[in-house]
Design a protein around this motif. Structure first.
Motif, PDB file in Angstrom:
ATOM      1  N   ASP A  11       0.806  -1.223   0.000  1.00 51.25           N
ATOM      2  CA  ASP A  11       0.000   0.000   0.000  1.00 51.25           C
ATOM      3  C   ASP A  11       0.841   1.276   0.000  1.00 51.25           C
ATOM      4  N   HIS A  12       2.138   1.159  -0.286  1.00 51.55           N
ATOM      5  CA  HIS A  12       2.997   2.342  -0.385  1.00 51.55           C
ATOM      6  C   HIS A  12       3.341   2.591  -1.858  1.00 51.55           C
ATOM      7  N   PRO A  13       2.715   3.578  -2.493  1.00 53.81           N
ATOM      8  CA  PRO A  13       2.898   3.810  -3.938  1.00 53.81           C
ATOM      9  C   PRO A  13       4.349   4.005  -4.357  1.00 53.81           C
ATOM     10  N   LEU A  14       5.109   4.750  -3.589  1.00 53.21           N
ATOM     11  CA  LEU A  14       6.496   5.012  -3.971  1.00 53.21           C
ATOM     12  C   LEU A  14       7.332   3.734  -3.943  1.00 53.21           C
ATOM     13  N   PHE A  15       7.083   2.889  -2.950  1.00 54.34           N
ATOM     14  CA  PHE A  15       7.819   1.630  -2.890  1.00 54.34           C
ATOM     15  C   PHE A  15       7.423   0.736  -4.058  1.00 54.34           C
ATOM     16  N   CYS A  16       6.124   0.688  -4.364  1.00 52.58           N
ATOM     17  CA  CYS A  16       5.658  -0.110  -5.502  1.00 52.58           C
ATOM     18  C   CYS A  16       6.316   0.353  -6.792  1.00 52.58           C
ATOM     19  N   GLU A  17       6.415   1.665  -6.959  1.00 51.62           N
ATOM     20  CA  GLU A  17       7.014   2.212  -8.171  1.00 51.62           C
ATOM     21  C   GLU A  17       8.491   1.843  -8.268  1.00 51.62           C
ATOM     22  N   ALA A  18       9.213   1.994  -7.150  1.00 51.99           N
ATOM     23  CA  ALA A  18      10.642   1.667  -7.143  1.00 51.99           C
ATOM     24  C   ALA A  18      10.870   0.180  -7.379  1.00 51.99           C
ATOM     25  N   LEU A  19      10.044  -0.645  -6.754  1.00 49.01           N
ATOM     26  CA  LEU A  19      10.193  -2.085  -6.926  1.00 49.01           C
ATOM     27  C   LEU A  19       9.854  -2.503  -8.353  1.00 49.01           C
ATOM     28  N   SER A  20       8.832  -1.891  -8.931  1.00 50.48           N
ATOM     29  CA  SER A  20       8.457  -2.188 -10.310  1.00 50.48           C
ATOM     30  C   SER A  20       9.598  -1.853 -11.269  1.00 50.48           C
ATOM     31  N   MET A  21      10.240  -0.709 -11.035  1.00 50.45           N
ATOM     32  CA  MET A  21      11.359  -0.310 -11.886  1.00 50.45           C
ATOM     33  C   MET A  21      12.514  -1.300 -11.781  1.00 50.45           C
ATOM     34  N   THR A  22      12.784  -1.777 -10.559  1.00 56.36           N
ATOM     35  CA  THR A  22      13.848  -2.762 -10.362  1.00 56.36           C
ATOM     36  C   THR A  22      13.518  -4.063 -11.076  1.00 56.36           C
ATOM     37  N   LEU A  23      12.276  -4.518 -10.942  1.00 54.89           N
ATOM     38  CA  LEU A  23      11.860  -5.761 -11.584  1.00 54.89           C
ATOM     39  C   LEU A  23      11.981  -5.670 -13.105  1.00 54.89           C
ATOM     40  N   GLN A  24      11.603  -4.527 -13.655  1.00 52.86           N
ATOM     41  CA  GLN A  24      11.601  -4.378 -15.111  1.00 52.86           C
ATOM     42  C   GLN A  24      12.989  -4.107 -15.678  1.00 52.86           C
ATOM     43  N   SER A  25      13.749  -3.228 -15.032  1.00 51.76           N
ATOM     44  CA  SER A  25      15.038  -2.840 -15.596  1.00 51.76           C
ATOM     45  C   SER A  25      16.153  -3.830 -15.290  1.00 51.76           C
ATOM     46  N   ALA A  26      16.151  -4.395 -14.086  1.00 51.31           N
ATOM     47  CA  ALA A  26      17.250  -5.271 -13.690  1.00 51.31           C
ATOM     48  C   ALA A  26      16.952  -6.751 -13.910  1.00 51.31           C
ATOM     49  N   ALA A  75      -5.249 -19.384  -1.958  1.00 51.77           N
ATOM     50  CA  ALA A  75      -5.943 -18.998  -3.192  1.00 51.77           C
ATOM     51  C   ALA A  75      -5.159 -19.377  -4.440  1.00 51.77           C
ATOM     52  N   VAL A  76      -3.832 -19.245  -4.382  1.00 52.12           N
ATOM     53  CA  VAL A  76      -2.988 -19.554  -5.551  1.00 52.12           C
ATOM     54  C   VAL A  76      -1.799 -20.408  -5.099  1.00 52.12           C
ATOM     55  N   PRO A  77      -2.055 -21.651  -4.759  1.00 53.13           N
ATOM     56  CA  PRO A  77      -0.998 -22.505  -4.189  1.00 53.13           C
ATOM     57  C   PRO A  77       0.187 -22.759  -5.109  1.00 53.13           C
ATOM     58  N   GLY A  78       0.019 -22.591  -6.411  1.00 56.87           N
ATOM     59  CA  GLY A  78       1.118 -22.900  -7.324  1.00 56.87           C
ATOM     60  C   GLY A  78       2.036 -21.734  -7.636  1.00 56.87           C
ATOM     61  N   ILE A  79       1.722 -20.552  -7.102  1.00 55.85           N
ATOM     62  CA  ILE A  79       2.516 -19.362  -7.411  1.00 55.85           C
ATOM     63  C   ILE A  79       3.428 -19.018  -6.242  1.00 55.85           C
ATOM     64  N   PRO A  80       4.734 -18.839  -6.466  1.00 53.93           N
ATOM     65  CA  PRO A  80       5.629 -18.485  -5.362  1.00 53.93           C
ATOM     66  C   PRO A  80       5.314 -17.101  -4.819  1.00 53.93           C
ATOM     67  N   VAL A  81       5.232 -16.996  -3.496  1.00 51.44           N
ATOM     68  CA  VAL A  81       4.969 -15.723  -2.828  1.00 51.44           C
ATOM     69  C   VAL A  81       6.216 -15.308  -2.058  1.00 51.44           C
ATOM     70  N   ILE A  82       6.715 -14.121  -2.357  1.00 48.34           N
ATOM     71  CA  ILE A  82       7.902 -13.587  -1.693  1.00 48.34           C
ATOM     72  C   ILE A  82       7.448 -12.461  -0.773  1.00 48.34           C
ATOM     73  N   VAL A  83       7.728 -12.587   0.503  1.00 45.08           N
ATOM     74  CA  VAL A  83       7.359 -11.541   1.449  1.00 45.08           C
ATOM     75  C   VAL A  83       8.435 -10.453   1.437  1.00 45.08           C
ATOM     76  N   VAL A  84       7.989  -9.207   1.252  1.00 48.32           N
ATOM     77  CA  VAL A  84       8.884  -8.049   1.294  1.00 48.32           C
ATOM     78  C   VAL A  84       8.334  -7.131   2.373  1.00 48.32           C
ATOM     79  N   SER A  85       9.018  -7.060   3.509  1.00 52.24           N
ATOM     80  CA  SER A  85       8.462  -6.351   4.656  1.00 52.24           C
ATOM     81  C   SER A  85       9.527  -5.591   5.420  1.00 52.24           C
ATOM     82  N   SER A  86       9.100  -4.526   6.091  1.00 52.15           N
ATOM     83  CA  SER A  86      10.017  -3.767   6.947  1.00 52.15           C
ATOM     84  C   SER A  86      10.211  -4.459   8.282  1.00 52.15           C
ATOM     85  N   MET A  87       9.365  -5.422   8.593  1.00 54.20           N
ATOM     86  CA  MET A  87       9.469  -6.170   9.841  1.00 54.20           C
ATOM     87  C   MET A  87      10.289  -7.429   9.591  1.00 54.20           C
ATOM     88  N   SER A  88      11.551  -7.424   9.987  1.00 52.74           N
ATOM     89  CA  SER A  88      12.431  -8.561   9.703  1.00 52.74           C
ATOM     90  C   SER A  88      12.891  -9.261  10.968  1.00 52.74           C
TER      91      SER A  88
END
Length: 223
Positions: A11-26, A75-88
């Motif tokens: 729910d953080h737009p700026l983080f989503c945008e930065a992560l999307s750019m990393t996924l697409q460019s790198a 809901a989607v047992p066959g898709i890998p889910v990666i948790v990305v969280s500030s709580m580590s």
């Protein structure tokens, strides 16, 4: 392995945008879909969205702790889910892995760490942050939270939703109205939920759910 489409739930737009750019460019991901709530993500998946991987924040406006991960895996047992969280916290990482996540990447990780982690996971491996110490096997087996996670992971998506409403204090009639199902169907689901959780009452089921939520960690009390 090449991943062409990813769903990011945060729910953080700026983080989503930065992560999307990393996924697409790198990483060469062609399409990145985003959702700010778990309910929105589940609707997108039910509507035909078929990502090859999902990135999930634990703390969302409509869900907190492991609830979202458990419901998403159901809901989607066959898709890998990666948790990305500030709580580590070590305990949270352990429970996330036990609940079926493909990996855990702290939000404050450097860009190259994200890239390396995603590549490792998409090649069939897993990823946990540097410094993470897995608990001893005996400790893992004894932990009440671990036991709670294992039981909750066995619920279907509908059962998970009903249990969430039970935790909110809703009566069977209210649950039936909210989910547009018969009250007898709600009763049947609750009977199945109690059986899967190994408890005898709604109160005990709520306690099991609370053990897996980590509300005190994700929402620490103010001083």
């Amino acid at each position: 392995m090449t991943v062409s489409e990813v769903l990011v739930i945060d729910d953080h737009p700026l983080f989503c945008e930065a992560l999307s750019m990393t996924l697409q460019s790198a990483l060469g991901v062609a399409k990145v879909a985003t959702a700010s709530r778990l309910s929105e993500a589940l609707e997108m998946l039910a509507g035909g969205l078929s990502p090859e991987a999902i990135l999930l924040d634990l703390n969302l406006p409509d869900v907190a702790g492991l609830d979202g991960l458990i419901r998403l895996k159901g809901a989607v047992p066959g898709i890998p889910v990666i948790v990305v969280s500030s709580m580590s916290d070590n305990r949270i990482v352990t429970s996330v892995v036990q609940a079926g996540a493909a990996g855990f990447v702290p939000k404050d990780s450097r860009r190259d760490v994200f890239v390396s982690a995603f590549r490792e996971i998409w090649n069939g491996g897993s990823y946990t942050p540097d410094g993470y110490c897995p608990p001893a096997e005996a400790e893992t087996e004894r932990g009440p939270e671990s036991n709670a996670v294992a039981r909750l992971a066995d619920l279907t998506p509908q059962q998970g939703r009903i249990l969430q409403l039970v935790c909110e204090g809703k009566l069977n009639k209210q649950i039936a109205y909210e989910l547009s199902i018969a009250e007898t169907t709600v009763k049947a689901h609750i009977t199945a939920i109690l059986r899967k959780l190994g408890v005898q009452s709604r109160t005990q089921a709520v306690l099991i759910a609370q053990q897996a939520r980590f509300a005190s960690i994700l929402h620490p009390p103010t001083q």
